[in-house]
Write an enzyme that holds these catalytic residues in place. Structure first.
Site, PDB file in Angstrom:
ATOM      1  N   HIS A   5       0.832  -1.208   0.000  1.00 27.57           N
ATOM      2  CA  HIS A   5       0.000   0.000   0.000  1.00 27.57           C
ATOM      3  C   HIS A   5       0.865   1.255   0.000  1.00 27.57           C
ATOM      4  O   HIS A   5       0.475   2.283  -0.566  1.00 27.57           O
ATOM      5  CB  HIS A   5      -0.946   0.001   1.197  1.00 27.57           C
ATOM      6  CG  HIS A   5      -2.023   1.047   1.088  1.00 27.57           C
ATOM      7  ND1 HIS A   5      -2.984   1.033   0.089  1.00 27.57           N
ATOM      8  CD2 HIS A   5      -2.280   2.161   1.819  1.00 27.57           C
ATOM      9  CE1 HIS A   5      -3.788   2.075   0.227  1.00 27.57           C
ATOM     10  NE2 HIS A   5      -3.380   2.774   1.265  1.00 27.57           N
ATOM     11  N   HIS A  17      -9.924   8.345  -5.528  1.00 28.26           N
ATOM     12  CA  HIS A  17     -10.453   8.786  -4.238  1.00 28.26           C
ATOM     13  C   HIS A  17     -11.863   9.345  -4.406  1.00 28.26           C
ATOM     14  O   HIS A  17     -12.184   9.952  -5.441  1.00 28.26           O
ATOM     15  CB  HIS A  17      -9.566   9.878  -3.635  1.00 28.26           C
ATOM     16  CG  HIS A  17      -8.271   9.375  -3.090  1.00 28.26           C
ATOM     17  ND1 HIS A  17      -7.175  10.173  -2.867  1.00 28.26           N
ATOM     18  CD2 HIS A  17      -7.892   8.124  -2.710  1.00 28.26           C
ATOM     19  CE1 HIS A  17      -6.185   9.453  -2.389  1.00 28.26           C
ATOM     20  NE2 HIS A  17      -6.598   8.205  -2.281  1.00 28.26           N
ATOM     21  N   TYR A  65      -1.204  13.930   0.451  1.00 24.98           N
ATOM     22  CA  TYR A  65      -0.017  14.104  -0.389  1.00 24.98           C
ATOM     23  C   TYR A  65       0.414  15.559  -0.466  1.00 24.98           C
ATOM     24  O   TYR A  65       1.585  15.852  -0.720  1.00 24.98           O
ATOM     25  CB  TYR A  65      -0.277  13.502  -1.776  1.00 24.98           C
ATOM     26  CG  TYR A  65      -0.742  12.078  -1.621  1.00 24.98           C
ATOM     27  CD1 TYR A  65       0.119  11.104  -1.119  1.00 24.98           C
ATOM     28  CD2 TYR A  65      -2.062  11.712  -1.860  1.00 24.98           C
ATOM     29  CE1 TYR A  65      -0.317   9.810  -0.893  1.00 24.98           C
ATOM     30  CE2 TYR A  65      -2.502  10.423  -1.641  1.00 24.98           C
ATOM     31  CZ  TYR A  65      -1.627   9.475  -1.149  1.00 24.98           C
ATOM     32  OH  TYR A  65      -2.062   8.201  -0.908  1.00 24.98           O
TER      33      TYR A  65
END
Length: 360
Positions: free
Chosen positions: A308, A333, A342
């Site tokens: 992941h 998402h 991020y």
């Protein structure tokens, strides 16, 4: 339908008859909006709660199917606090804060449905008193906190290419003294490097990679068609692009997929495993992919790296070249709130870029 969804639906159908009638009604109400995987998590959370109720004498039912609405309606706040304490302190399996929050949220969803949506034959709510409405559930995962936990645990810049290269060559040099490990490496290195490369060049989830079929691959356009998390249309596959590097690795792997893994023509899976003693290859499992990445990561010097975190590595790298909306779409998402991780991960890089601009 994806392999995972099919398995989860089977487990859901097995577990649902073991629930009280009103839980079965709630699950049916939620079916159009939620995946079988999410509904199965709900069932597991209710199973845990109902087992605890009976163990504590808060229900006189012999099994979970016998738990009544009246027993839920007459729960005291003290009981909910005790259950939360049970989840966080039980010796055999202590839950993380995130898990506790999820379990309580599952209960809130059920109690809200019973008290605000479902009704009896006289149009009255099934549940007259909702104790879970009093329970405050704090948000655990803030993007900034998640980003802080990921710092130093993902691949950055040149490491993305170096890790794939290590799977191709470096790992073999490190284990050549171990005959069994070296033999396995020689058989699987192209496949393993291809899986790592695909995630690092597309940001796919491991479940999406596992479910890929050969027919989902469009090499010429550097595109894959995948069942994305959260999409309940089981006939629709989302197109996802990948970088040129992954195209080369996929081409290399596809050239040996059939012969090396004794893959039968009927097997549609893209990534194949040939278990010891088997006469033919079959779809590689999610667990096998996870363990495979951990194996290489430890030797590579990144013991915290997981399959992941390869996705996180791609996402961080991709976000530096694109805006938050493109990153959200590429990763699949549901909202930009998740993608904000991020932005925080790249704070340092962005601040350094500003300084360079000021100096120039």
């Amino acid at each position: 339908m994806s392999i995972q969804k099919t398995n989860d639906r089977k487990h859901l159908d097995l577990k649902l008859p073991l629930m009280p009638w009103f839980v079965q009604q709630f699950i049916d109400y939620k079916r159009p909006d939620l995946s079988p995987s999410t509904l199965l998590e709900y069932i597991r959370d209710y199973e845990s709660f109902f087992n605890w109720l009976r163990a504590e004498g808060l229900s006189i039912a012999d099994s979970n199917t016998g738990i009544t609405l009246l027993e839920l309606e007459t729960l005291h706040m003290e009981s909910i606090i005790s259950y939360r304490l049970h989840l966080t302190t039980r010796a055999e399996s202590t839950n993380s804060k995130v898990t506790v929050s999820r379990k309580l949220s599952s209960l809130r969803s059920l109690f809200h449905y019973l008290s605000q949506i479902a009704e009896d034959e006289n149009f009255y709510p099934l549940l007259k008193r909702n104790i879970m409405a009093k329970v405050e559930i704090k948000r655990i995962h803030k993007p900034k906190d998640t980003a802080a936990k990921l710092k130093g645990k993902i691949l950055e810049e040149e490491e993305l290419l170096e890790f794939v290269g290590y799977i191709y060559e470096g790992y073999g040099r490190d284990v050549e003294g171990n005959k069994q490990a070296y033999y396995s490496f020689q058989i699987n290195r192209e496949r393993d490097a291809c899986i790592a490369s695909l995630i690092l060049n597309s940001g796919l989830r491991v479940s999406e990679v596992v479910n890929l079929n050969v027919d989902d691959l469009d090499l010429n356009n550097k595109m894959l068609y995948v069942y994305r998390k959260g999409h309940n249309d089981e006939t629709f596959k989302t197109p996802v692009y990948f970088r040129e590097q992954a195209k080369d690795d996929l081409t290399h792997y596809l050239g040996l997929r059939s012969s090396r893994y004794k893959t039968p023509k009927r097997e549609k899976a893209l990534f194949i495993a040939l278990p010891n003693g088997s006469q033919e290859g079959k779809r590689m499992t999610k667990r096998a992919m996870q363990e495979m990445i951990i194996k290489y990561a430890k030797r590579f010097g990144k013991p915290y790296l997981t399959v992941h975190k390869l996705r996180h590595s791609f996402a961080t790298d991709y976000y530096l070249q694109n805006d938050i909306y493109k990153t959200k779409e590429q990763l699949g998402h549901a909202s930009t709130e998740t993608t904000e991780v991020y932005a925080h991960l790249t704070d340092k890089t962005m601040s350094e870029a500003i300084e360079r601009r000021l100096e120039s």
